[in-house]
Design an enzyme around this catalytic site. Sequence first.
Site, PDB file in Angstrom:
ATOM      1  N   ILE A 133      23.692 159.285  15.216  1.00  0.00           N
ATOM      2  CA  ILE A 133      24.447 158.342  16.033  1.00  0.00           C
ATOM      3  C   ILE A 133      24.694 157.048  15.280  1.00  0.00           C
ATOM      4  O   ILE A 133      25.793 156.482  15.331  1.00  0.00           O
ATOM      5  CB  ILE A 133      23.701 158.068  17.360  1.00  0.00           C
ATOM      6  CG1 ILE A 133      23.703 159.322  18.235  1.00  0.00           C
ATOM      7  CG2 ILE A 133      24.346 156.912  18.110  1.00  0.00           C
ATOM      8  CD1 ILE A 133      22.828 159.210  19.469  1.00  0.00           C
ATOM      9  N   TYR A 139       7.784 158.413  23.952  1.00  0.00           N
ATOM     10  CA  TYR A 139       9.172 158.063  23.656  1.00  0.00           C
ATOM     11  C   TYR A 139       9.869 157.498  24.894  1.00  0.00           C
ATOM     12  O   TYR A 139      10.570 156.481  24.821  1.00  0.00           O
ATOM     13  CB  TYR A 139       9.908 159.305  23.153  1.00  0.00           C
ATOM     14  CG  TYR A 139      11.373 159.088  22.886  1.00  0.00           C
ATOM     15  CD1 TYR A 139      11.807 158.441  21.741  1.00  0.00           C
ATOM     16  CD2 TYR A 139      12.330 159.554  23.783  1.00  0.00           C
ATOM     17  CE1 TYR A 139      13.154 158.255  21.487  1.00  0.00           C
ATOM     18  CE2 TYR A 139      13.678 159.372  23.544  1.00  0.00           C
ATOM     19  CZ  TYR A 139      14.085 158.721  22.393  1.00  0.00           C
ATOM     20  OH  TYR A 139      15.420 158.522  22.162  1.00  0.00           O
TER      21      TYR A 139
END
Length: 266
Positions: free
Chosen positions: A17, A151
């Site tokens: 990304i 996460y």
Amino acid sequence: MRLKNKVIIVTGSTTGIGKAIAKAALTEGAKVVIHGLEEDLGQLATKELGEDNTILHVEDITAAGCAERLVNLAVKTWGKLDALVNNAAWIVSSDIDTTDKEFLEKVLEVNSIAPFLLIKSALPHLSTSKGVVLNIGSVNAWSGEPNLLAYSISKGALMTMTRNLGDVLPRTHGVRVNQINPGWVLTEREMIRKKQHGLSEKWYEEIPAMYAPSGRILWPSEIAAAAIYWLADESGPISGQVVDLEQHPLMGRNAPKDSSTIHGKP
């Protein structure tokens, strides 16, 4: 040229990304600091993106002074800083049994604390340019998958920081702060992760409609296209916003019990 002559730092931009955002920004006329952890990937990304309007910095984002070095590199090279994209992150599996204090602190340091320190370092220059911060989060910030506990916690912290600073910094410094929460994206690292989990070479062509109603998951270029809006002047005074980029609603969906064998959002 929606970003003509804007100077932008994109962390974690040697792959995935981040690289897609850097590429889109360059196409729109920006000058970009490319950042990553591996020298070889950094050199490959720089060669692919072109060296005219890019400069590479290779360093662990959590290293002491890294934030200052990134900001100083941008300002020394091009004389200003207009935007910061906090994209670098550590995507790692864990649950309540495998997450201890040391591990959680490490994940938070990469995914939450490092972006905060970069904003602090960049703020004096962003204040001058009336610039923008764009944080790249994850849809896991809302609760997260069972095997992405640490996460998910770290991305939840990042999202709260975005809303807090997105409210305060426009008034105190003239700096906007927004966030994109990507869903499941077909990055190079995601392809590798899924093959390591035992899936086929073309696992991304066989994803159940539960996870990909369109028949495929997202591409990095589609996240990058959305990022340009937030980095460009056309987003005006908008700040403190978090936008989920996924192809289905997040709330009220009940995944199959064996979802961990296929699903793996960033």
